[in-house]
Scaffold this motif. Structure first.
Motif, PDB file in Angstrom:
ATOM      1  N   GLN A   1      49.777   6.107  28.433  1.00 40.97           N
ATOM      2  CA  GLN A   1      49.594   6.620  29.781  1.00 40.97           C
ATOM      3  C   GLN A   1      48.395   7.559  29.825  1.00 40.97           C
ATOM      4  O   GLN A   1      48.089   8.255  28.860  1.00 40.97           O
ATOM      5  CB  GLN A   1      50.856   7.345  30.243  1.00 40.97           C
ATOM      6  N   ARG A   2      47.710   7.592  30.960  1.00 40.01           N
ATOM      7  CA  ARG A   2      46.459   8.344  31.073  1.00 40.01           C
ATOM      8  C   ARG A   2      46.667   9.828  30.812  1.00 40.01           C
ATOM      9  O   ARG A   2      45.804  10.483  30.231  1.00 40.01           O
ATOM     10  CB  ARG A   2      45.835   8.154  32.454  1.00 40.01           C
TER      11      ARG A   2
ATOM     12  N   GLN B   1      40.739   3.837  32.611  1.00 42.66           N
ATOM     13  CA  GLN B   1      41.734   2.853  32.183  1.00 42.66           C
ATOM     14  C   GLN B   1      41.052   1.606  31.624  1.00 42.66           C
ATOM     15  O   GLN B   1      41.473   1.048  30.606  1.00 42.66           O
ATOM     16  CB  GLN B   1      42.641   2.467  33.339  1.00 42.66           C
ATOM     17  N   ARG B   2      39.967   1.183  32.259  1.00 43.37           N
ATOM     18  CA  ARG B   2      39.253   0.010  31.767  1.00 43.37           C
ATOM     19  C   ARG B   2      38.662   0.266  30.383  1.00 43.37           C
ATOM     20  O   ARG B   2      38.610  -0.651  29.552  1.00 43.37           O
ATOM     21  CB  ARG B   2      38.145  -0.380  32.750  1.00 43.37           C
ATOM     22  N   VAL B   3      38.211   1.493  30.143  1.00 47.30           N
ATOM     23  CA  VAL B   3      37.667   1.827  28.825  1.00 47.30           C
ATOM     24  C   VAL B   3      38.730   1.652  27.748  1.00 47.30           C
ATOM     25  O   VAL B   3      38.472   1.054  26.689  1.00 47.30           O
ATOM     26  CB  VAL B   3      37.124   3.270  28.817  1.00 47.30           C
ATOM     27  N   PHE B   4      39.928   2.138  27.999  1.00 44.79           N
ATOM     28  CA  PHE B   4      40.970   2.033  26.983  1.00 44.79           C
ATOM     29  C   PHE B   4      41.503   0.609  26.867  1.00 44.79           C
ATOM     30  O   PHE B   4      41.953   0.200  25.792  1.00 44.79           O
ATOM     31  CB  PHE B   4      42.078   3.053  27.260  1.00 44.79           C
TER      32      PHE B   4
ATOM     33  N   THR C   1      49.909   2.959  37.291  1.00 47.08           N
ATOM     34  CA  THR C   1      50.112   4.288  37.876  1.00 47.08           C
ATOM     35  C   THR C   1      48.787   5.026  38.037  1.00 47.08           C
ATOM     36  O   THR C   1      48.009   5.133  37.094  1.00 47.08           O
ATOM     37  CB  THR C   1      51.057   5.124  37.000  1.00 47.08           C
ATOM     38  N   GLY C   2      48.531   5.534  39.233  1.00 51.60           N
ATOM     39  CA  GLY C   2      47.376   6.398  39.474  1.00 51.60           C
ATOM     40  C   GLY C   2      46.042   5.691  39.502  1.00 51.60           C
ATOM     41  O   GLY C   2      45.012   6.334  39.298  1.00 51.60           O
TER      42      GLY C   2
ATOM     43  N   GLU D   1      60.052  13.027  28.965  1.00 52.02           N
ATOM     44  CA  GLU D   1      60.346  12.240  27.786  1.00 52.02           C
ATOM     45  C   GLU D   1      61.840  12.293  27.483  1.00 52.02           C
ATOM     46  O   GLU D   1      62.511  13.282  27.827  1.00 52.02           O
ATOM     47  CB  GLU D   1      59.567  12.808  26.577  1.00 52.02           C
ATOM     48  N   PRO D   2      62.381  11.273  26.796  1.00 53.22           N
ATOM     49  CA  PRO D   2      61.685  10.074  26.374  1.00 53.22           C
ATOM     50  C   PRO D   2      61.511   9.111  27.532  1.00 53.22           C
ATOM     51  O   PRO D   2      62.423   8.972  28.339  1.00 53.22           O
ATOM     52  CB  PRO D   2      62.610   9.476  25.294  1.00 53.22           C
ATOM     53  N   ARG D   3      60.324   8.448  27.615  1.00 48.30           N
ATOM     54  CA  ARG D   3      60.063   7.573  28.745  1.00 48.30           C
ATOM     55  C   ARG D   3      60.260   6.126  28.328  1.00 48.30           C
ATOM     56  O   ARG D   3      59.959   5.746  27.257  1.00 48.30           O
ATOM     57  CB  ARG D   3      58.636   7.773  29.266  1.00 48.30           C
TER      58      ARG D   3
END
Length: 275
Positions: free
Chosen positions: A99-100, A163-166, A185-186, A273-275
């Protein structure tokens, strides 16, 4: 379908996965988060090239599941197998996009630096990237339409660009299995559509994908299989078999409001957490 899993060809009893056909095979996986039980005897077989949406409330163990799959959290019981090999084996890599909010975006690296990090598992930390590695990185940047951002600091980008980078870094690993934790998300509509297009291309390549999401509509329309999780595996199978009133109520409890033709989930009061 019950928590035992979907039918996957001949040889498996009804309601149970055919483990011999599985790319990723979890059996009775139990994980603690601190002193709390995060995953409770989860058994799940993901077929080669399958795309699975992992759905459940916040705090259900979705992120914990992914972290256990890549070795970031220890498994206290059960087993995880990737094509009958340890998930850490370099020849059978699993790529993970967290997640970001879990990423330090202030770290002074460029987009190209981040994507090249996806090659380190194959290179080792002491070897310099070769021409083949640079070619894979360039191809990954092109695939995510961010080649023009290669020299930009990653912290200067928008959420969708980050997000695209990761995602490009994950593709640079040339994985057999890709784990995406809450990628919808986001991000704006453009980034969402770009991700869905990427999932279509990965399906064509036979790459196995697991995506955690709260978006039951997207899970129902765009994924082969759904794993409904709330610490234990509530249901696993085709979306129409999993998204029943009984299963959703079991996973979300009083947070699920059933209206005509739709389900509304209230998650405002759940833990992290925990997610």
């Amino acid at each position: 379908m019950s928590a035992g899993g979907p039918h996957q060809g001949d040889g498996g009893p009804a309601g149970r996965p055919h483990h011999a056909a599985a790319c990723l095979d979890l059996r009775d996986v139990t994980v603690l988060y601190g002193h709390r039980l995060a995953l409770d005897h989860v058994t799940l077989a993901v077929p080669h090239g399958g795309q699975v949406a992992v759905v459940g409330p916040n705090g259900a163990g979705k992120s914990t599941l992914f972290k256990a799959l890549v070795g970031l959290l220890p498994v206290r019981g059960g087993s995880i197998e990737l094509r009958d090999r340890d998930p850490q084996a370099r020849a059978q890599p699993i790529a993970y996009v967290p997640q970001r909010e879990e990423i330090d975006w202030s770290f002074p690296v460029t987009v190209q630096d981040v994507v090249m990090m996806g090659r380190y598992g194959r290179l080792g930390w002491l070897r310099r990237p070769q021409a083949a590695d640079r070619e894979v990185v360039a191809r990954s940047l092109e695939e995510l339409a961010i080649a023009d951002l290669a020299a930009r600091p990653v912290g200067d980008l928008s959420g969708g660009q980050q997000q695209r980078v990761f995602l490009a870094r994950a593709l640079a690993q040339e994985p057999h299995v890709l784990l995406l934790d809450e990628p919808f998300t986001g991000v704006d509509v453009g980034a969402r559509e770009a991700l869905l297009d990427l999932l279509d291309r990965l399906r064509d390549r036979g790459i196995t994908v697991l995506v955690s999401t709260h978006d039951m509509e997207a899970a129902s329309r765009r994924f082969d299989l759904v794993a409904l999780l709330n610490h234990r595996l509530v249901a696993y199978g085709r979306p129409a078999e999993v998204f029943t009133k009984e299963h959703i109520s079991a996973a979300f409890g009083g947070q699920a409001l059933f209206l005509e033709g739709m389900v509304v989930i209230d998650q405002c009061c759940e833990g992290d957490e925990p997610r």
